[in-house]
Design a protein around this motif. Structure first.
Motif, PDB file in Angstrom:
ATOM      1  N   GLU A  67      40.187 108.666   2.666  1.00 26.80           N
ATOM      2  CA  GLU A  67      39.559 108.908   3.971  1.00 26.80           C
ATOM      3  C   GLU A  67      38.792 107.674   4.451  1.00 26.80           C
ATOM      4  O   GLU A  67      38.809 107.352   5.641  1.00 26.80           O
ATOM      5  CB  GLU A  67      38.622 110.104   3.878  1.00 26.80           C
ATOM      6  N   ILE A  68      38.132 106.990   3.519  1.00 20.76           N
ATOM      7  CA  ILE A  68      37.426 105.761   3.881  1.00 20.76           C
ATOM      8  C   ILE A  68      38.430 104.699   4.335  1.00 20.76           C
ATOM      9  O   ILE A  68      38.197 103.979   5.312  1.00 20.76           O
ATOM     10  CB  ILE A  68      36.573 105.249   2.703  1.00 20.76           C
ATOM     11  N   GLY A  69      39.564 104.619   3.641  1.00 22.52           N
ATOM     12  CA  GLY A  69      40.611 103.681   4.037  1.00 22.52           C
ATOM     13  C   GLY A  69      41.152 103.978   5.420  1.00 22.52           C
ATOM     14  O   GLY A  69      41.380 103.067   6.227  1.00 22.52           O
ATOM     15  N   ARG A  70      41.358 105.251   5.719  1.00 25.82           N
ATOM     16  CA  ARG A  70      41.832 105.650   7.048  1.00 25.82           C
ATOM     17  C   ARG A  70      40.790 105.332   8.112  1.00 25.82           C
ATOM     18  O   ARG A  70      41.116 104.837   9.195  1.00 25.82           O
ATOM     19  CB  ARG A  70      42.156 107.147   7.051  1.00 25.82           C
ATOM     20  N   LEU A  71      39.525 105.584   7.797  1.00 29.93           N
ATOM     21  CA  LEU A  71      38.451 105.257   8.729  1.00 29.93           C
ATOM     22  C   LEU A  71      38.383 103.756   8.981  1.00 29.93           C
ATOM     23  O   LEU A  71      38.186 103.312  10.116  1.00 29.93           O
ATOM     24  CB  LEU A  71      37.113 105.767   8.173  1.00 29.93           C
ATOM     25  N   MET A  72      38.598 102.962   7.940  1.00 29.19           N
ATOM     26  CA  MET A  72      38.593 101.517   8.089  1.00 29.19           C
ATOM     27  C   MET A  72      39.778 101.046   8.939  1.00 29.19           C
ATOM     28  O   MET A  72      39.635 100.163   9.794  1.00 29.19           O
ATOM     29  CB  MET A  72      38.631 100.859   6.707  1.00 29.19           C
ATOM     30  N   GLN A  73      40.957 101.634   8.713  1.00 27.50           N
ATOM     31  CA  GLN A  73      42.129 101.297   9.520  1.00 27.50           C
ATOM     32  C   GLN A  73      41.910 101.638  10.985  1.00 27.50           C
ATOM     33  O   GLN A  73      42.244 100.846  11.883  1.00 27.50           O
ATOM     34  CB  GLN A  73      43.354 102.052   9.014  1.00 27.50           C
ATOM     35  N   GLN A  74      41.330 102.792  11.249  1.00 30.82           N
ATOM     36  CA  GLN A  74      41.068 103.186  12.629  1.00 30.82           C
ATOM     37  C   GLN A  74      40.046 102.252  13.282  1.00 30.82           C
ATOM     38  O   GLN A  74      40.200 101.876  14.445  1.00 30.82           O
ATOM     39  CB  GLN A  74      40.567 104.630  12.679  1.00 30.82           C
ATOM     40  N   SER A  75      39.027 101.874  12.528  1.00 38.11           N
ATOM     41  CA  SER A  75      38.016 100.953  13.068  1.00 38.11           C
ATOM     42  C   SER A  75      38.648  99.616  13.421  1.00 38.11           C
ATOM     43  O   SER A  75      38.406  99.068  14.508  1.00 38.11           O
ATOM     44  CB  SER A  75      36.894 100.743  12.055  1.00 38.11           C
ATOM     45  N   LEU A  76      39.449  99.059  12.523  1.00 37.19           N
ATOM     46  CA  LEU A  76      40.097  97.780  12.784  1.00 37.19           C
ATOM     47  C   LEU A  76      41.069  97.869  13.963  1.00 37.19           C
ATOM     48  O   LEU A  76      41.157  96.947  14.773  1.00 37.19           O
ATOM     49  CB  LEU A  76      40.815  97.275  11.535  1.00 37.19           C
ATOM     50  N   PHE A  77      41.781  98.986  14.070  1.00 37.92           N
ATOM     51  CA  PHE A  77      42.704  99.163  15.186  1.00 37.92           C
ATOM     52  C   PHE A  77      41.966  99.167  16.516  1.00 37.92           C
ATOM     53  O   PHE A  77      42.344  98.462  17.456  1.00 37.92           O
ATOM     54  CB  PHE A  77      43.499 100.472  15.026  1.00 37.92           C
ATOM     55  N   PHE A  78      40.894  99.956  16.604  1.00 38.60           N
ATOM     56  CA  PHE A  78      40.177 100.056  17.872  1.00 38.60           C
ATOM     57  C   PHE A  78      39.403  98.785  18.208  1.00 38.60           C
ATOM     58  O   PHE A  78      39.251  98.441  19.378  1.00 38.60           O
ATOM     59  CB  PHE A  78      39.270 101.284  17.885  1.00 38.60           C
ATOM     60  N   ILE A  79      38.935  98.067  17.192  1.00 42.83           N
ATOM     61  CA  ILE A  79      38.293  96.783  17.462  1.00 42.83           C
ATOM     62  C   ILE A  79      39.322  95.784  17.986  1.00 42.83           C
ATOM     63  O   ILE A  79      39.056  95.023  18.915  1.00 42.83           O
ATOM     64  CB  ILE A  79      37.574  96.262  16.203  1.00 42.83           C
ATOM     65  N   GLY A  80      40.513  95.778  17.410  1.00 39.65           N
ATOM     66  CA  GLY A  80      41.583  94.913  17.910  1.00 39.65           C
ATOM     67  C   GLY A  80      41.995  95.286  19.319  1.00 39.65           C
ATOM     68  O   GLY A  80      42.195  94.413  20.168  1.00 39.65           O
ATOM     69  N   LEU A  81      42.095  96.578  19.588  1.00 42.70           N
ATOM     70  CA  LEU A  81      42.443  97.041  20.929  1.00 42.70           C
ATOM     71  C   LEU A  81      41.372  96.637  21.944  1.00 42.70           C
ATOM     72  O   LEU A  81      41.688  96.148  23.033  1.00 42.70           O
ATOM     73  CB  LEU A  81      42.625  98.564  20.930  1.00 42.70           C
ATOM     74  N   ALA A  82      40.106  96.806  21.577  1.00 37.73           N
ATOM     75  CA  ALA A  82      39.016  96.417  22.475  1.00 37.73           C
ATOM     76  C   ALA A  82      39.006  94.905  22.711  1.00 37.73           C
ATOM     77  O   ALA A  82      38.742  94.444  23.818  1.00 37.73           O
ATOM     78  CB  ALA A  82      37.676  96.862  21.885  1.00 37.73           C
ATOM     79  N   SER A  83      39.326  94.135  21.678  1.00 35.30           N
ATOM     80  CA  SER A  83      39.379  92.672  21.843  1.00 35.30           C
ATOM     81  C   SER A  83      40.501  92.263  22.786  1.00 35.30           C
ATOM     82  O   SER A  83      40.324  91.386  23.634  1.00 35.30           O
ATOM     83  CB  SER A  83      39.584  91.994  20.487  1.00 35.30           C
ATOM     84  N   LEU A  84      41.664  92.904  22.653  1.00 34.53           N
ATOM     85  CA  LEU A  84      42.776  92.601  23.557  1.00 34.53           C
ATOM     86  C   LEU A  84      42.435  92.977  25.001  1.00 34.53           C
ATOM     87  O   LEU A  84      42.724  92.234  25.933  1.00 34.53           O
ATOM     88  CB  LEU A  84      44.036  93.341  23.111  1.00 34.53           C
ATOM     89  N   LEU A  85      41.811  94.142  25.181  1.00 35.31           N
ATOM     90  CA  LEU A  85      41.426  94.560  26.536  1.00 35.31           C
ATOM     91  C   LEU A  85      40.374  93.618  27.124  1.00 35.31           C
ATOM     92  O   LEU A  85      40.423  93.295  28.305  1.00 35.31           O
ATOM     93  CB  LEU A  85      40.902  95.987  26.514  1.00 35.31           C
ATOM     94  N   GLN A  86      39.449  93.180  26.286  1.00 33.05           N
ATOM     95  CA  GLN A  86      38.426  92.264  26.769  1.00 33.05           C
ATOM     96  C   GLN A  86      39.029  90.917  27.159  1.00 33.05           C
ATOM     97  O   GLN A  86      38.648  90.321  28.161  1.00 33.05           O
ATOM     98  CB  GLN A  86      37.345  92.064  25.715  1.00 33.05           C
ATOM     99  N   ALA A  87      39.993  90.439  26.380  1.00 33.27           N
ATOM    100  CA  ALA A  87      40.639  89.174  26.701  1.00 33.27           C
ATOM    101  C   ALA A  87      41.516  89.304  27.947  1.00 33.27           C
ATOM    102  O   ALA A  87      41.633  88.375  28.733  1.00 33.27           O
ATOM    103  CB  ALA A  87      41.476  88.704  25.518  1.00 33.27           C
ATOM    104  N   TRP A  88      42.133  90.462  28.126  1.00 24.37           N
ATOM    105  CA  TRP A  88      43.038  90.666  29.245  1.00 24.37           C
ATOM    106  C   TRP A  88      42.279  90.968  30.541  1.00 24.37           C
ATOM    107  O   TRP A  88      42.524  90.344  31.578  1.00 24.37           O
ATOM    108  CB  TRP A  88      43.990  91.808  28.912  1.00 24.37           C
ATOM    109  N   ILE A  89      41.333  91.901  30.490  1.00 30.45           N
ATOM    110  CA  ILE A  89      40.640  92.343  31.689  1.00 30.45           C
ATOM    111  C   ILE A  89      39.360  91.527  31.916  1.00 30.45           C
ATOM    112  O   ILE A  89      39.031  91.172  33.034  1.00 30.45           O
ATOM    113  CB  ILE A  89      40.317  93.841  31.609  1.00 30.45           C
ATOM    114  N   GLY A  90      38.648  91.257  30.854  1.00 30.45           N
ATOM    115  CA  GLY A  90      37.432  90.457  30.999  1.00 30.45           C
ATOM    116  C   GLY A  90      36.193  91.166  30.616  1.00 30.45           C
ATOM    117  O   GLY A  90      36.007  92.256  30.319  1.00 30.45           O
TER     118      GLY A  90
END
Length: 90
Positions: A67-90
Protein backbone atom coordinates in the motif's frame (compact mmCIF):
# COMPACT_ATOMS: atom_id res chain seq x y z
CA UNK A 1 24.68 47.07 -17.67
CA UNK A 2 23.93 49.85 -15.23
CA UNK A 3 20.80 49.45 -13.14
CA UNK A 4 18.33 52.34 -12.85
CA UNK A 5 18.17 54.13 -9.51
CA UNK A 6 15.83 52.78 -6.89
CA UNK A 7 12.50 54.57 -6.65
CA UNK A 8 11.18 53.07 -3.45
CA UNK A 9 8.35 54.89 -1.72
CA UNK A 10 9.28 54.00 1.86
CA UNK A 11 11.56 56.68 3.33
CA UNK A 12 11.53 55.07 6.79
CA UNK A 13 13.40 52.02 5.48
CA UNK A 14 17.13 52.22 4.99
CA UNK A 15 18.41 52.79 1.46
CA UNK A 16 20.02 49.35 1.24
CA UNK A 17 16.82 47.57 2.20
CA UNK A 18 14.61 49.68 -0.04
CA UNK A 19 15.97 48.37 -3.32
CA UNK A 20 15.76 44.65 -3.86
CA UNK A 21 18.14 43.96 -6.73
CA UNK A 22 17.24 40.96 -8.82
CA UNK A 23 20.11 39.21 -10.54
CA UNK A 24 18.15 38.23 -13.66
CA UNK A 25 15.20 40.03 -15.18
CA UNK A 26 11.98 38.49 -16.38
CA UNK A 27 13.20 37.97 -19.94
CA UNK A 28 16.90 37.33 -19.18
CA UNK A 29 18.45 33.93 -19.78
CA UNK A 30 20.77 32.81 -16.97
CA UNK A 31 23.92 30.90 -17.93
CA UNK A 32 23.40 27.20 -18.64
CA UNK A 33 25.34 26.15 -15.53
CA UNK A 34 23.07 28.21 -13.26
CA UNK A 35 19.99 26.82 -14.98
CA UNK A 36 21.27 23.25 -14.69
CA UNK A 37 22.14 23.56 -11.01
CA UNK A 38 18.80 25.11 -10.08
CA UNK A 39 16.94 22.45 -12.08
CA UNK A 40 18.91 19.73 -10.28
CA UNK A 41 18.11 21.34 -6.94
CA UNK A 42 14.41 21.44 -7.84
CA UNK A 43 14.44 17.75 -8.86
CA UNK A 44 16.16 16.70 -5.62
CA UNK A 45 13.67 18.61 -3.46
CA UNK A 46 10.67 17.35 -5.41
CA UNK A 47 11.70 13.70 -5.44
CA UNK A 48 12.79 13.65 -1.81
CA UNK A 49 9.54 15.21 -0.62
CA UNK A 50 7.43 12.96 -2.82
CA UNK A 51 9.16 9.90 -1.36
CA UNK A 52 9.28 11.01 2.28
CA UNK A 53 5.64 12.05 2.60
CA UNK A 54 4.10 8.70 1.50
CA UNK A 55 6.54 6.86 3.77
CA UNK A 56 5.52 8.95 6.78
CA UNK A 57 1.81 8.74 5.96
CA UNK A 58 2.05 4.99 5.49
CA UNK A 59 3.84 4.59 8.81
CA UNK A 60 1.33 6.76 10.69
CA UNK A 61 -1.68 4.90 9.27
CA UNK A 62 -0.07 1.47 9.59
CA UNK A 63 -0.22 0.62 5.87
CA UNK A 64 1.37 -2.49 4.42
CA UNK A 65 4.45 -2.25 2.20
CA UNK A 66 2.39 -2.79 -0.97
CA UNK A 67 0.00 0.00 0.00
CA UNK A 68 2.89 2.36 0.75
CA UNK A 69 4.39 1.49 -2.64
CA UNK A 70 1.08 2.23 -4.37
CA UNK A 71 0.79 5.51 -2.49
CA UNK A 72 4.31 6.42 -3.56
CA UNK A 73 3.54 5.56 -7.20
CA UNK A 74 0.41 7.69 -7.12
CA UNK A 75 2.30 10.60 -5.56
CA UNK A 76 5.03 10.45 -8.20
CA UNK A 77 2.45 10.19 -10.99
CA UNK A 78 0.49 13.23 -9.84
CA UNK A 79 3.63 15.26 -9.19
CA UNK A 80 4.79 14.46 -12.73
CA UNK A 81 1.37 15.35 -14.11
CA UNK A 82 1.34 18.65 -12.21
CA UNK A 83 4.86 19.44 -13.47
CA UNK A 84 3.82 18.81 -17.07
CA UNK A 85 0.71 20.98 -16.67
CA UNK A 86 2.76 23.73 -15.08
CA UNK A 87 5.31 23.64 -17.90
CA UNK A 88 2.57 23.56 -20.54
CA UNK A 89 0.05 26.04 -19.13
CA UNK A 90 2.23 28.08 -16.80
Amino acid sequence: MKRPPCRAKFPQVEEKARCFLVKYGLYDKPPIMVTTLTALQWIIVTVSSSVAVPLMIGDVYGLQEEEIGRLMQQSLFFIGLASLLQAWIG
